[in-house]
Design an enzyme around this catalytic site. Structure first.
Site, PDB file in Angstrom:
ATOM      1  N   TYR A 166     -16.347  17.361 -14.475  1.00  0.00           N
ATOM      2  CA  TYR A 166     -16.793  15.963 -14.559  1.00  0.00           C
ATOM      3  C   TYR A 166     -17.872  15.720 -13.490  1.00  0.00           C
ATOM      4  CZ  TYR A 166     -16.525  10.876 -14.263  1.00  0.00           C
ATOM      5  OH  TYR A 166     -16.831   9.539 -14.240  1.00  0.00           O
ATOM      6  N   LYS A 202      -8.752   6.419 -18.877  1.00  0.00           N
ATOM      7  CA  LYS A 202      -9.077   6.907 -20.212  1.00  0.00           C
ATOM      8  C   LYS A 202      -7.863   6.760 -21.142  1.00  0.00           C
ATOM      9  CE  LYS A 202     -12.772   7.780 -17.861  1.00  0.00           C
ATOM     10  NZ  LYS A 202     -13.069   9.054 -17.256  1.00  0.00           N
ATOM     11  N   ASP A 211      -7.486  18.996 -14.112  1.00  0.00           N
ATOM     12  CA  ASP A 211      -7.852  17.656 -14.560  1.00  0.00           C
ATOM     13  C   ASP A 211      -7.489  17.571 -16.044  1.00  0.00           C
ATOM     14  OD1 ASP A 211      -9.130  15.336 -15.504  1.00  0.00           O
ATOM     15  OD2 ASP A 211     -10.772  15.509 -14.071  1.00  0.00           O
ATOM     16  N   ARG A 238       0.848  -1.213   0.000  1.00  0.00           N
ATOM     17  CA  ARG A 238       0.000   0.000   0.000  1.00  0.00           C
ATOM     18  C   ARG A 238       0.873   1.249   0.000  1.00  0.00           C
ATOM     19  NH1 ARG A 238      -1.310   1.778   4.789  1.00  0.00           N
ATOM     20  NH2 ARG A 238      -2.139  -0.181   5.589  1.00  0.00           N
TER      21      ARG A 238
HETATM   22  C1  LIG Z   1     -13.561   9.509 -15.966  1.00  0.00           C
HETATM   23  C2  LIG Z   1     -13.154  10.833 -15.439  1.00  0.00           C
HETATM   24  C3  LIG Z   1     -12.909  11.044 -14.077  1.00  0.00           C
HETATM   25  C4  LIG Z   1     -13.126   9.946 -13.031  1.00  0.00           C
HETATM   26  O1  LIG Z   1     -12.232   8.908 -13.182  1.00  0.00           O
HETATM   27  P1  LIG Z   1     -12.542   7.356 -12.823  1.00  0.00           P
HETATM   28  O2  LIG Z   1     -11.318   6.675 -13.287  1.00  0.00           O
HETATM   29  O3  LIG Z   1     -13.793   6.963 -13.547  1.00  0.00           O
HETATM   30  O4  LIG Z   1     -12.745   7.276 -11.334  1.00  0.00           O
HETATM   31  C5  LIG Z   1     -12.482  12.298 -13.690  1.00  0.00           C
HETATM   32  N1  LIG Z   1     -12.325  13.311 -14.570  1.00  0.00           N
HETATM   33  C6  LIG Z   1     -12.572  13.148 -15.884  1.00  0.00           C
HETATM   34  C7  LIG Z   1     -12.389  14.297 -16.809  1.00  0.00           C
HETATM   35  C8  LIG Z   1     -13.000  11.913 -16.368  1.00  0.00           C
HETATM   36  O5  LIG Z   1     -13.257  11.764 -17.678  1.00  0.00           O
END
Ligand SMILES: *Cc1c(COP(=O)(O)O)cnc(C)c1O
Length: 386
Positions: free
Chosen positions: A101, A198, A173, A49
């Site tokens: 998001y 992503k 982000d 961890r």
């Molecule tokens: C998908 C996404 C998130 C959240 O991420 P997870 O991996 O689904 O927890 C946060 N910000 C953006 C822009 C996203 O597309």
């Protein structure tokens, strides 16, 4: 850093680090615990961890790509975003964009309701609103550009400058563009967060996240919290993500090349009312995107003239665009923001945010472009009279 250097960092990540067998690609380290060399003689790792060699290779690569001092790999994108909240005390103000998001919006508003910090939601495309917000001396300002699903662009360098004058940290982000197409730290931000689910992993088989910090002090603090809360990513997910990362530069190239062709098709098709893509000269954020991005990405949204009925028709006739949430994988995905990603917003809030019933979002994949064009053209043609 040039695109070429990014390709080298991505490909060489972890290569030649195996000291025992000289494996070129480092093995995956699944052990949960690590032997001490003797009384009070801890090695580099003690418990998975807190630290894990596979996860470390990925964290280092992501920090290098973003130009930061510290990378932290988390078990979801949401836990990366939640980790940011550890920087906030009860009376601290967090500023977020109104079109961030949906999961981030839900997390911040619910933590705020429990009194964990103060929260201000603003339209960051309006710099006057940003200036007014900065008068309240926020502790942390979150940016997300391009936004989802309308691909709105905000001025990262300008907002960082205003935030710095007000003593606020800035986190961006960067999920939609990755460090290959946008480097927020070099534009003045302090922290970058990712849903590596992503583009960074890119194969739709891992859910994970990352935080990259410019300053080591903030990096140490958030590394401490990530271990304390227990949100670090598993070795297997880190291994897959590191594998995916190696092809990010070539994937991005192909994603973008395909997107240019699909945007051209969409812009001319009579079934379509509007196309939202920062690469189009008519997009309101086009100039800004040119300045701060090194590519326009591969997320596109568009509005069908026939509204919701045309949307249903389109989804029924497509064969190469899978109807699913998420984005950034090698396969093309299509979604309906109003009933999927943004279903948590009521109809009025959706209209304020510009999310109409006929709006469709596409994450353009890397299938052969001729096939994608043929599939989309044929489906759109069939829905013209709906
Ligand atoms: C998908 C996404 C998130 C959240 O991420 P997870 O991996 O689904 O927890 C946060 N910000 C953006 C822009 C996203 O597309």
């Amino acid at each position: 850093m040039s695109q070429d250097q990014a390709a080298t960092i991505a490909v060489r990540a972890g290569i030649n680090t195996d000291k025992h067998h000289s494996a070129v690609v480092p093995p995956i380290h699944l052990s949960s615990t690590y032997r001490l060399h003797g009384y009070d003689q801890k090695g580099e790792y003690d418990y998975s961890r807190s630290g894990n060699p596979t996860r470390s290779s990925l964290a280092t690569a992501l920090a290098d790509l973003e130009g930061g001092s510290t990378g932290i790999v988390t078990n979801t994108g949401m836990s990366a975003i939640h980790l940011l909240c550890q920087l906030l005390n009860k009376d601290d103000l967090l500023v977020i964009p109104h079109d961030c998001y949906g999961g981030s919006y839900r997390l911040f508003t619910h933590l705020h309701q429990r009194g964990l910090f103060r929260l201000l939601v603003i339209d960051q495309t309006n710099l006057d609103e940003v200036r007014v917000a900065m008068q309240q001396k926020p502790k942390l300002t979150l940016l997300e550009t391009p936004s989802n699903p309308l691909l709105r662009i905000v001025d990262v360098a300008k907002i960082c400058e205003l935030a710095k004058q007000a003593g606020s940290l800035v986190a961006v982000d960067n999920t939609f563009l990755t460090p290959l197409l946008q480097k927020p730290l070099s534009l003045g931000a302090d922290i970058v967060i990712h849903s590596t689910t992503k583009f960074i992993n890119g194969h739709s088989d891992v859910v994970a996240g990352a935080v990259v910090c410019k300053e080591p002090q903030i990096g140490e603090k958030l590394t401490w919290w990530a271990n304390c809360i227990g949100i670090t990513s598993s070795p297997f997910d880190s291994f897959l993500t590191l594998r995916g990362l190696k092809t990010l530069p070539v994937r991005i190239q192909q994603h973008q090349q395909n997107t240019v062709s699909l945007v051209a098709l969409l812009s001319e098709h009579p079934a379509i009312d509007a196309v939202h893509y920062p690469g189009l000269a008519c997009h309101p954020g086009h100039q800004l995107a040119r300045q701060q991005q090194s590519g326009f990405g591969s997320m596109v949204s568009f509005e069908l003239k026939g509204g919701i009925e045309a949307v249903k028709c389109l989804f029924d006739h497509l064969t190469l665009f899978t109807l699913a949430q998420s984005l950034g994988g090698v396969e093309s995905l299509i979604s309906h923001p109003s009933t999927m990603t943004h279903a948590g917003m009521d109809a009025e809030a959706q209209l304020v945010a510009g999310i109409k019933p006929g709006l469709v979002r596409v994450s353009v994949g890397i299938e052969h472009i001729d096939d994608l064009v043929a599939d989309l053209t044929s489906a759109l043609d069939k829905c013209l009279t709906v």
